[in-house]
Design a protein around this motif. Structure first.
Motif, PDB file in Angstrom:
ATOM      1  N   MET A  53       0.815  -1.212   0.000  1.00  0.00           N
ATOM      2  CA  MET A  53       0.000   0.000   0.000  1.00  0.00           C
ATOM      3  C   MET A  53       0.854   1.271   0.000  1.00  0.00           C
ATOM      4  SD  MET A  53      -2.985  -1.173  -0.271  1.00  0.00           S
ATOM      5  CE  MET A  53      -4.042   0.219   0.080  1.00  0.00           C
ATOM      6  N   ARG A  54       2.080   1.211   0.482  1.00  0.00           N
ATOM      7  CA  ARG A  54       2.940   2.399   0.514  1.00  0.00           C
ATOM      8  C   ARG A  54       3.602   2.636  -0.837  1.00  0.00           C
ATOM      9  NH1 ARG A  54       8.236   3.372   1.346  1.00  0.00           N
ATOM     10  NH2 ARG A  54       8.686   1.238   1.958  1.00  0.00           N
ATOM     11  N   THR A  55       4.126   1.568  -1.463  1.00  0.00           N
ATOM     12  CA  THR A  55       4.879   1.731  -2.704  1.00  0.00           C
ATOM     13  C   THR A  55       4.037   1.483  -3.949  1.00  0.00           C
ATOM     14  OG1 THR A  55       5.574  -0.588  -2.757  1.00  0.00           O
ATOM     15  CG2 THR A  55       6.991   0.974  -1.563  1.00  0.00           C
ATOM     16  N   GLY A  56       2.922   0.740  -3.803  1.00  0.00           N
ATOM     17  CA  GLY A  56       2.105   0.395  -4.961  1.00  0.00           C
ATOM     18  C   GLY A  56       2.644  -0.779  -5.751  1.00  0.00           C
ATOM     19  N   VAL A  57       3.743  -1.376  -5.316  1.00  0.00           N
ATOM     20  CA  VAL A  57       4.337  -2.516  -6.012  1.00  0.00           C
ATOM     21  C   VAL A  57       3.475  -3.759  -5.767  1.00  0.00           C
ATOM     22  CG1 VAL A  57       6.366  -4.025  -6.140  1.00  0.00           C
ATOM     23  CG2 VAL A  57       6.650  -1.562  -5.874  1.00  0.00           C
ATOM     24  N   SER A  58       3.199  -4.500  -6.859  1.00  0.00           N
ATOM     25  CA  SER A  58       2.344  -5.685  -6.770  1.00  0.00           C
ATOM     26  C   SER A  58       3.091  -6.931  -7.205  1.00  0.00           C
ATOM     27  CB  SER A  58       1.113  -5.521  -7.668  1.00  0.00           C
ATOM     28  OG  SER A  58       0.327  -4.456  -7.235  1.00  0.00           O
ATOM     29  N   ARG A  59       2.670  -8.064  -6.638  1.00  0.00           N
ATOM     30  CA  ARG A  59       3.161  -9.387  -7.033  1.00  0.00           C
ATOM     31  C   ARG A  59       1.939 -10.260  -7.264  1.00  0.00           C
ATOM     32  NH1 ARG A  59       7.281 -11.221  -2.429  1.00  0.00           N
ATOM     33  NH2 ARG A  59       7.129 -13.135  -3.604  1.00  0.00           N
ATOM     34  N   GLY A  60       2.038 -11.192  -8.195  1.00  0.00           N
ATOM     35  CA  GLY A  60       0.911 -12.049  -8.501  1.00  0.00           C
ATOM     36  C   GLY A  60       1.224 -13.515  -8.309  1.00  0.00           C
ATOM     37  N   ALA A  61       0.168 -14.303  -8.086  1.00  0.00           N
ATOM     38  CA  ALA A  61       0.289 -15.757  -7.951  1.00  0.00           C
ATOM     39  C   ALA A  61      -1.049 -16.386  -8.341  1.00  0.00           C
ATOM     40  CB  ALA A  61       0.656 -16.142  -6.516  1.00  0.00           C
ATOM     41  N   LEU A  62      -1.024 -17.681  -8.633  1.00  0.00           N
ATOM     42  CA  LEU A  62      -2.239 -18.451  -8.882  1.00  0.00           C
ATOM     43  C   LEU A  62      -2.379 -19.491  -7.784  1.00  0.00           C
ATOM     44  CD1 LEU A  62      -2.207 -19.209 -12.714  1.00  0.00           C
ATOM     45  CD2 LEU A  62      -3.759 -17.712 -11.482  1.00  0.00           C
ATOM     46  N   SER A  63      -3.608 -19.750  -7.370  1.00  0.00           N
ATOM     47  CA  SER A  63      -3.814 -20.818  -6.393  1.00  0.00           C
ATOM     48  C   SER A  63      -3.619 -22.165  -7.089  1.00  0.00           C
ATOM     49  CB  SER A  63      -5.206 -20.719  -5.763  1.00  0.00           C
ATOM     50  OG  SER A  63      -6.214 -20.873  -6.742  1.00  0.00           O
ATOM     51  N   ASP A  64      -3.102 -23.137  -6.345  1.00  0.00           N
ATOM     52  CA  ASP A  64      -2.846 -24.456  -6.920  1.00  0.00           C
ATOM     53  C   ASP A  64      -4.123 -25.305  -6.943  1.00  0.00           C
ATOM     54  OD1 ASP A  64      -3.222 -25.397  -4.322  1.00  0.00           O
ATOM     55  OD2 ASP A  64      -1.111 -25.831  -3.973  1.00  0.00           O
ATOM     56  N   ALA A  65      -4.008 -26.583  -7.260  1.00  0.00           N
ATOM     57  CA  ALA A  65      -5.159 -27.474  -7.368  1.00  0.00           C
ATOM     58  C   ALA A  65      -5.908 -27.622  -6.044  1.00  0.00           C
ATOM     59  CB  ALA A  65      -4.714 -28.843  -7.874  1.00  0.00           C
ATOM     60  N   ASN A  66      -5.230 -27.368  -4.928  1.00  0.00           N
ATOM     61  CA  ASN A  66      -5.855 -27.455  -3.602  1.00  0.00           C
ATOM     62  C   ASN A  66      -6.320 -26.095  -3.096  1.00  0.00           C
ATOM     63  OD1 ASN A  66      -5.414 -30.283  -3.358  1.00  0.00           O
ATOM     64  ND2 ASN A  66      -3.266 -29.833  -2.924  1.00  0.00           N
ATOM     65  N   GLY A  67      -6.293 -25.072  -3.952  1.00  0.00           N
ATOM     66  CA  GLY A  67      -6.742 -23.744  -3.567  1.00  0.00           C
ATOM     67  C   GLY A  67      -5.727 -22.957  -2.766  1.00  0.00           C
ATOM     68  N   ARG A  68      -4.505 -23.467  -2.624  1.00  0.00           N
ATOM     69  CA  ARG A  68      -3.487 -22.790  -1.808  1.00  0.00           C
ATOM     70  C   ARG A  68      -2.667 -21.817  -2.650  1.00  0.00           C
ATOM     71  NH1 ARG A  68      -2.283 -28.287  -0.102  1.00  0.00           N
ATOM     72  NH2 ARG A  68      -3.687 -28.750   1.613  1.00  0.00           N
ATOM     73  N   TYR A  69      -2.279 -20.718  -2.023  1.00  0.00           N
ATOM     74  CA  TYR A  69      -1.379 -19.743  -2.640  1.00  0.00           C
ATOM     75  C   TYR A  69      -0.344 -19.353  -1.605  1.00  0.00           C
ATOM     76  CZ  TYR A  69      -3.626 -16.151   0.113  1.00  0.00           C
ATOM     77  OH  TYR A  69      -4.086 -15.408   1.164  1.00  0.00           O
ATOM     78  N   VAL A  70       0.792 -18.862  -2.070  1.00  0.00           N
ATOM     79  CA  VAL A  70       1.837 -18.419  -1.142  1.00  0.00           C
ATOM     80  C   VAL A  70       2.667 -17.321  -1.805  1.00  0.00           C
ATOM     81  CG1 VAL A  70       3.507 -20.195  -1.825  1.00  0.00           C
ATOM     82  CG2 VAL A  70       3.668 -19.167   0.437  1.00  0.00           C
ATOM     83  N   PHE A  71       2.976 -16.301  -1.016  1.00  0.00           N
ATOM     84  CA  PHE A  71       3.927 -15.259  -1.393  1.00  0.00           C
ATOM     85  C   PHE A  71       5.062 -15.351  -0.381  1.00  0.00           C
ATOM     86  CE2 PHE A  71      -0.054 -13.554  -3.041  1.00  0.00           C
ATOM     87  CZ  PHE A  71       0.318 -13.152  -4.315  1.00  0.00           C
ATOM     88  N   MET A  72       6.231 -15.753  -0.856  1.00  0.00           N
ATOM     89  CA  MET A  72       7.396 -15.848   0.030  1.00  0.00           C
ATOM     90  C   MET A  72       8.307 -14.654  -0.226  1.00  0.00           C
ATOM     91  SD  MET A  72       8.083 -19.912  -0.380  1.00  0.00           S
ATOM     92  CE  MET A  72       9.270 -19.997   0.954  1.00  0.00           C
ATOM     93  N   MET A  73       9.173 -14.385   0.715  1.00  0.00           N
ATOM     94  CA  MET A  73      10.165 -13.319   0.595  1.00  0.00           C
ATOM     95  C   MET A  73       9.501 -11.964   0.327  1.00  0.00           C
ATOM     96  SD  MET A  73      13.010 -15.072   1.010  1.00  0.00           S
ATOM     97  CE  MET A  73      14.322 -14.009   0.483  1.00  0.00           C
ATOM     98  N   VAL A  74       8.440 -11.650   1.057  1.00  0.00           N
ATOM     99  CA  VAL A  74       7.750 -10.368   0.924  1.00  0.00           C
ATOM    100  C   VAL A  74       8.531  -9.329   1.723  1.00  0.00           C
ATOM    101  CG1 VAL A  74       5.606  -9.108   1.346  1.00  0.00           C
ATOM    102  CG2 VAL A  74       5.528 -11.509   0.656  1.00  0.00           C
ATOM    103  N   TYR A  75       8.923  -8.254   1.026  1.00  0.00           N
ATOM    104  CA  TYR A  75       9.691  -7.188   1.665  1.00  0.00           C
ATOM    105  C   TYR A  75       9.293  -5.880   1.012  1.00  0.00           C
ATOM    106  CZ  TYR A  75      13.541  -4.528   3.565  1.00  0.00           C
ATOM    107  OH  TYR A  75      14.273  -3.600   4.239  1.00  0.00           O
ATOM    108  N   PRO A  76       9.171  -4.812   1.709  1.00  0.00           N
ATOM    109  CA  PRO A  76       9.383  -4.601   3.138  1.00  0.00           C
ATOM    110  C   PRO A  76       8.115  -4.902   3.935  1.00  0.00           C
ATOM    111  CG  PRO A  76       8.895  -2.505   2.102  1.00  0.00           C
ATOM    112  CD  PRO A  76       8.910  -3.540   1.009  1.00  0.00           C
ATOM    113  N   PRO A  77       8.268  -5.082   5.256  1.00  0.00           N
ATOM    114  CA  PRO A  77       7.091  -5.201   6.111  1.00  0.00           C
ATOM    115  C   PRO A  77       6.259  -3.925   6.032  1.00  0.00           C
ATOM    116  CG  PRO A  77       9.079  -5.856   7.286  1.00  0.00           C
ATOM    117  CD  PRO A  77       9.516  -5.224   6.000  1.00  0.00           C
ATOM    118  N   GLY A  78       4.979  -4.036   6.309  1.00  0.00           N
ATOM    119  CA  GLY A  78       4.106  -2.866   6.252  1.00  0.00           C
ATOM    120  C   GLY A  78       2.687  -3.272   5.909  1.00  0.00           C
TER     121      GLY A  78
END
Length: 143
Positions: A53-78
């Motif tokens: 929300m501070r920088t406006g930078v976005s990352r995308g992902a798709l949920s897998d066959a089990n409906g799970r998604y994950v964003f790893m190495m998210v930086y910076p905190p906020g």
């Protein structure tokens, strides 16, 4: 002389490794499972967008066959926003997601079936186009 170079190289590698370990402790993880609100069935191939929300930078992902998604190495905190979208379903946004240092957040949004009135749905976005100065090559950063 060679022994000194090896020693210096070892010190540089140790210092660089120490900074990498300290930096890894600052990152966060956002994960979850996406389910249908009515049936509680997991949903695959949901488009998930994580936006700082501070920088406006976005990352995308798709949920897998089990409906799970994950964003790893998210930086910076906020503060972050998650947007979940899938054809035939209402797009869901979850705002006010706060990540602290070395935090793991589990966000499970319920998606509701979208009611479509006709064969196609049209989204109209109104706004002005950005003005581009084609005669000057200077770059400016606005924060």
């Amino acid at each position: 002389m060679i022994a000194r170079c090896r020693w210096l190289l070892l010190v540089v590698c140790l210092v660089a490794g120490m900074f990498a370990v300290l930096r890894a402790a600052d990152v966060c993880t956002v994960t979850g499972e996406i389910v249908d609100k009515a049936t509680s069935a997991t949903l695959a191939d949901v488009n998930v967008i994580l936006t700082n929300m501070r920088t406006g930078v976005s990352r995308g992902a798709l949920s897998d066959a089990n409906g799970r998604y994950v964003f790893m190495m998210v930086y910076p905190p906020g503060q972050y926003k998650l947007t979940f979208s899938l054809q035939g379903y209402v797009t869901v946004e979850q705002t006010d997601i706060w990540l602290a240092i070395n935090d793991t957040k589990v966000v499970i949004p319920p998606l509701a079936l979208e009611k479509v009135a006709g064969p196609a749905t049209t989204l109209t976005v109104e706004g002005r186009a950005a003005v581009v100065n084609s005669s000057d090559a200077t770059q400016k950063l606005t924060m």
